[in-house]
Design an enzyme around this catalytic site. Structure first.
Site, PDB file in Angstrom:
ATOM      1  CG  HIS A 120      -1.952   1.058   1.173  1.00 49.18           C
ATOM      2  ND1 HIS A 120      -1.664   2.383   1.458  1.00 49.18           N
ATOM      3  CD2 HIS A 120      -3.253   1.009   0.818  1.00 49.18           C
ATOM      4  CE1 HIS A 120      -2.768   3.103   1.294  1.00 49.18           C
ATOM      5  NE2 HIS A 120      -3.745   2.293   0.898  1.00 49.18           N
ATOM      6  CD  GLU A 153      -5.367   1.878  -3.135  1.00 44.72           C
ATOM      7  OE1 GLU A 153      -6.516   2.133  -2.746  1.00 44.72           O
ATOM      8  OE2 GLU A 153      -4.417   1.713  -2.369  1.00 44.72           O
TER       9      GLU A 153
END
Ligand code: PGA
Length: 241
Positions: free
Chosen positions: A95, A167
């Site tokens: 992430h 993302e």
């Protein structure tokens, strides 16, 4: 194919708040017919949320991170055996917040991803470019590099168990989501780079109840990875329905 919606609760909720939020899902199974939900609470909340999620079909459990180490003297880390005992099926790796604040390199991300695969769970590999790279028109090559590094050494039969989350870093937590059209073309590019037709590719970054449908309508977008908006049940249920 059912759309996969992954809720990343980050560090937004305490244990008690996580339990309350997980319980709100109990009476709401109807919209789960067309979506597969994965809840990723904090490590501390995993066990209690697991007890609730076990009672709900189509809701699975995910972890926000994991150590690639198997066992032993690694103070402060949480290992895959713990996650497995709790029934965790998915683990986020790479992430952008881990990369940025905790200095996780592509090498670490790759070790984590392979460790997750080795114990039979599904890694969700997060990739995405910062704004200066997007502005310079270099987003595809940036993401391609992250994909190659993150997936290095993964056998082709194991690639089928990987989910990718695209993302864009500049869209995370900023209220400025990518457009469904641009996200969709990046998804097609990612699919081409990885070469696995069936691999789920999710979009993440400022998804909320007003823009979610636009992303979900795109054929190349298999689901969503949602942070802030997933911590509010009303907001999240609009996205799921
Ligand atoms: P956001 O976070 O939905 O709050 O932008 C997404 C993510 O970081 O996974």
């Amino acid at each position: 194919m059912k759309k996969l919606i992954v809720a990343n609760w980050k560090m937004y909720l305490t244990l008690r708040q996580s339990v309350t939020l997980a319980k709100s899902f109990l009476p709401t199974t109807s919209y789960l017919l067309h979506t597969q939900i994965v809840l990723c609470p904090s490590f501390v909340a995993l066990e209690e949320v697991a007890k609730i999620v076990r009672k709900i079909k189509n809701i699975k459990l995910g972890a926000q991170d994991v150590t690639p180490e198997r066992h032993g003297a690694f103070t402060g880390e949480v290992g895959l055996d713990d996650l497995r005992e709790l029934g965790v099926e998915y683990v986020l790796v790479g992430h952008s917040e881990r990369r940025r604040y905790f200095k996780e390199t592509d090498t670490v991300v790759n070790r984590k991803l392979r460790a997750v695969l080795k114990v039979g769970m599904g890694p969700i590999l997060c990739v995405g470019e910062p704004w200066n790279i997007r502005r310079a028109g270099k987003a595809q090559s940036y993401v391609e590099k992250q994909l190659h590094a993150g997936l290095r050494g993964v056998r082709s039969q194991d690639l089928k168990r990987v989910t990718v989350a695209y993302e864009p870093v500049w869209a995370i937590g900023t209220g400025r989501a990518d457009s469904p059209k641009d996200a969709s073309s990046m998804h097609s590019y990612i699919r081409k780079v990885v070469g696995v037709k069936s691999m789920p590719i999710l979009y993440g970054g400022s998804v909320n109840s007003s823009n979610a449908k636009g992303f979900l309508r795109e054929v190349s977008i298999d689901g969503l990875l949602i942070g802030k908006a997933s911590t509010n049940f009303n907001e999240f249920s609009k996205i799921m329905s």
